[in-house]
Design an enzyme around this catalytic site. Structure first.
Site, PDB file in Angstrom:
ATOM      1  N   ASN A   7      -5.503  14.461  18.561  1.00 49.83           N
ATOM      2  CA  ASN A   7      -4.175  14.809  18.047  1.00 49.83           C
ATOM      3  C   ASN A   7      -4.225  16.132  17.321  1.00 49.83           C
ATOM      4  OD1 ASN A   7      -1.887  14.868  16.373  1.00 49.83           O
ATOM      5  ND2 ASN A   7      -2.375  12.726  15.545  1.00 49.83           N
ATOM      6  N   ARG A  92      -2.187  13.049  22.101  1.00 57.82           N
ATOM      7  CA  ARG A  92      -0.777  12.713  21.261  1.00 57.82           C
ATOM      8  C   ARG A  92      -0.055  14.016  21.528  1.00 57.82           C
ATOM      9  NH1 ARG A  92       1.159  13.801  15.296  1.00 57.82           N
ATOM     10  NH2 ARG A  92       3.135  12.798  15.528  1.00 57.82           N
ATOM     11  N   LEU A 209       6.488   3.945   7.119  1.00 62.99           N
ATOM     12  CA  LEU A 209       6.631   4.546   5.882  1.00 62.99           C
ATOM     13  C   LEU A 209       5.312   5.235   5.401  1.00 62.99           C
ATOM     14  CD1 LEU A 209       8.628   1.916   3.720  1.00 62.99           C
ATOM     15  CD2 LEU A 209       9.582   3.235   5.388  1.00 62.99           C
ATOM     16  N   ARG A 241      10.964  15.644   3.220  1.00 60.75           N
ATOM     17  CA  ARG A 241      12.220  15.783   3.984  1.00 60.75           C
ATOM     18  C   ARG A 241      13.231  15.231   3.433  1.00 60.75           C
ATOM     19  NH1 ARG A 241       9.032  13.984   8.908  1.00 60.75           N
ATOM     20  NH2 ARG A 241       7.629  15.840   9.696  1.00 60.75           N
ATOM     21  N   GLU A 334       2.081  -0.099   4.248  1.00 63.76           N
ATOM     22  CA  GLU A 334       0.830  -0.940   4.195  1.00 63.76           C
ATOM     23  C   GLU A 334       0.490  -1.265   2.665  1.00 63.76           C
ATOM     24  OE1 GLU A 334      -2.130   0.510   6.922  1.00 63.76           O
ATOM     25  OE2 GLU A 334      -0.458   1.092   8.236  1.00 63.76           O
TER      26      GLU A 334
HETATM   27  P1  ADP Z   1       1.186  10.384   7.044  1.00 65.30           P
HETATM   28  O1  ADP Z   1       2.630  10.351   7.614  1.00 65.30           O
HETATM   29  O2  ADP Z   1       1.007  11.964   6.618  1.00 65.30           O
HETATM   30  O3  ADP Z   1       0.140  10.004   8.253  1.00 65.30           O
HETATM   31  P2  ADP Z   1       0.327   7.914   5.571  1.00 65.30           P
HETATM   32  O4  ADP Z   1       0.474   7.334   6.405  1.00 65.30           O
HETATM   33  O5  ADP Z   1      -1.079   8.345   5.273  1.00 65.30           O
HETATM   34  O6  ADP Z   1       0.849   9.557   5.890  1.00 65.30           O
HETATM   35  O7  ADP Z   1       0.927   7.803   4.066  1.00 65.30           O
HETATM   36  C1  ADP Z   1       0.732   8.580   2.868  1.00 65.30           C
HETATM   37  C2  ADP Z   1       1.673   8.157   1.855  1.00 65.30           C
HETATM   38  O8  ADP Z   1       1.206   6.721   1.505  1.00 65.30           O
HETATM   39  C3  ADP Z   1       1.639   8.876   0.437  1.00 65.30           C
HETATM   40  O9  ADP Z   1       3.006   8.914  -0.061  1.00 65.30           O
HETATM   41  C4  ADP Z   1       0.801   8.061  -0.414  1.00 65.30           C
HETATM   42  O10 ADP Z   1       1.208   7.974  -1.811  1.00 65.30           O
HETATM   43  C5  ADP Z   1       1.123   6.436   0.198  1.00 65.30           C
HETATM   44  N1  ADP Z   1      -0.007   5.635  -0.201  1.00 65.30           N
HETATM   45  C6  ADP Z   1      -1.102   5.511   0.111  1.00 65.30           C
HETATM   46  N2  ADP Z   1      -1.614   4.329  -0.642  1.00 65.30           N
HETATM   47  C7  ADP Z   1      -0.697   4.073  -1.317  1.00 65.30           C
HETATM   48  C8  ADP Z   1      -0.718   3.011  -2.420  1.00 65.30           C
HETATM   49  N3  ADP Z   1      -1.588   2.126  -2.728  1.00 65.30           N
HETATM   50  N4  ADP Z   1       0.556   2.611  -3.089  1.00 65.30           N
HETATM   51  C9  ADP Z   1       1.623   3.381  -2.862  1.00 65.30           C
HETATM   52  N5  ADP Z   1       1.556   4.399  -2.043  1.00 65.30           N
HETATM   53  C10 ADP Z   1       0.480   4.465  -1.247  1.00 65.30           C
END
Ligand code: ADP
Length: 401
Positions: A7, A92, A209, A241, A334
């Site tokens: 990716n 990807r 999300l 965004r 998640e």
């Molecule tokens: P990407 O879109 O870059 O792959 P991710 O799917 O890793 O991003 O998501 C990142 C987001 O997840 C960040 O906003 C981070 O704050 C949030 N996040 C990760 N763990 C938690 C948590 N325990 N509680 C709330 N938000 C979380």
């Protein structure tokens, strides 16, 4: 069978060596700051409980991919003896335009089509193309497969993907809604179907999300609508965004502030969303901590974030004539019970009955978050885009030998 999943981002590269049938991950890692000073690579071999950080110059993706190959074949900590053990490479690719409704074996004709799609994703597709070309050079003769972020959404009906602009903007410029995160929406809706007991018909809403975010409506396994558009800027509010706004606001702000196109683009893509409203961070955790401490802008950002997602959940339930399951995935989906709870707040009229206690816990894997009697099931389903890429690659190359 071993598939190397690649990716390529503009300055980063994620990789995994996977068994597409069992899902076992032999090696996983990330190259960062490609083309920038201070580049490094993380490498992990989960079965051996081995982790290493390698600091080495990576002026281009070629050096990065060479380093990946060196690590996975390292006599000291590698997971294969030689690249001969890699059966195929799955890439990807962000934008497949209207040309790709599924994953494809890379050929010269496909590469030409990808170059054409680059115009629609100038920040992403060029890096993906470099990744493919470099792997063809470094592992000659091995099949390369392209797996597109847009492909799963190609089943949207025309009324869902058309913008009400002059028709020739679609026919001549290909301006329409494409949607992104397709591999994640495909994977999560597939798992949800299984969790529902593989019914003949199903209405599923997937909320992906993360830093970027999108929602999709999946009816009987097919995507019928999604929130991202021509680019990933449309839809819900995200980390940086803005998501949906009045398009006239773009010209207004640009003219009033005297911004260039590039500056305006950056304002909407990198300085908006949670970052723009909260002002201190784009990270959901930071926003939640500040909101709990009484920071008003953090609270506003959190309220706006769930308000917009809830709106799409209602929209898609209406478009599908109901909903059987609402799924949450991505870093926020998640992990944040708070966001999930706020998104679903007030949706009891639709038959959503969230189990507040289970929702507040951090449980690994797929979790049913609704009560046993809830008409609409709510699931937390960890996404696995790399596994989709590996499986699609396997499906395409398994009959080639
Ligand atoms: P990407 O879109 O870059 O792959 P991710 O799917 O890793 O991003 O998501 C990142 C987001 O997840 C960040 O906003 C981070 O704050 C949030 N996040 C990760 N763990 C938690 C948590 N325990 N509680 C709330 N938000 C979380």
């Amino acid at each position: 069978m071993k598939v190397l999943v690649i990716n390529c981002g503009s300055s980063s590269l994620k990789y995994q060596l996977i068994n597409p049938e069992s899902g076992e991950v032999f090696a996983i890692g990330l190259c960062e700051r490609i083309g920038i000073e201070g580049s490094k690579m993380d490498y992990e071999a989960p079965a051996n409980d081995f982790e290493i950080e390698i600091k080495e110059a990576m002026p281009t993706h070629k050096e990065a991919l060479n380093l990946v190959i060196k690590a996975i074949t390292s006599p000291e900590y590698g997971v294969i003896k030689s690249v001969e053990e890699v059966d195929a490479i799955g890439h990807r690719v962000v934008h497949g335009g209207e040309d790709f409704a599924g994953s494809v074996l890379i050929t010269d004709a496909v590469m030409d089509a990808l170059e054409t799609c680059s115009e629609l994703a100038p920040l992403h597709n060029p890096a993906n193309i470099i990744g493919i070309k470099t792997m063809e050079e470094l592992m000659p003769g091995k099949p390369n497969v392209g797996v597109f972020d847009t492909a799963f959404h190609q089943t949207m009906p025309k009324e869902a993907y058309m913008y009400a602009l002059p028709y020739e903007d679609y026919t001549e410029l290909k301006v329409r809604k494409y949607g992104f995160h397709g591999t994640s929406h495909k994977f999560v809706s597939g798992v949800a179907q299984e969790l529902l007991g593989n019914p003949e018909t199903s209405k599923i809403i997937v909320c992906h999300l993360g830093n970027g975010g999108s929602i999709s409506a999946v009816k009987d396994g097919k995507c019928i609508d999604t929130t991202m558009g021509l680019t990933p800027l449309q839809g819900i509010m995200m980390g940086t965004r803005c998501g949906d706004i009045d398009p006239a606001a773009v010209l207004f702000i640009k003219n009033k502030r005297g911004l260039t196109d590039k500056e305006m683009d950056s304002r909407m893509n990198k300085e908006s969303g949670i970052q723009g409203i909260f002002g201190e961070s784009s990270d959901c955790r930071d926003m939640e901590i500040a909101a709990a401490a009484g920071n008003e802008r953090a609270l506003l950002a959190a309220n706006m974030f769930s308000y917009k997602i809830r709106g799409y959940v209602g929209n898609y339930a209406a478009q599908m004539g109901g909903v059987d399951a609402i799924c949450f995935t991505g870093g926020i989906g998640e992990n944040s019970g708070k966001v999930r709870g706020e998104v679903l707040h007030g949706l009891e009229f639709m038959g959503v009955d969230l189990d507040a206690e289970i929702n507040s816990k951090r449980i690994k894997g797929n979790v049913e978050l609704s009560t046993a009697t809830s008409k609409v099931k709510v699931f937390k389903i960890p996404t696995n885009e790399e596994l989709v890429i590996a499986r699609d690659t396997f499906a395409i190359v398994k009959n080639m030998k």
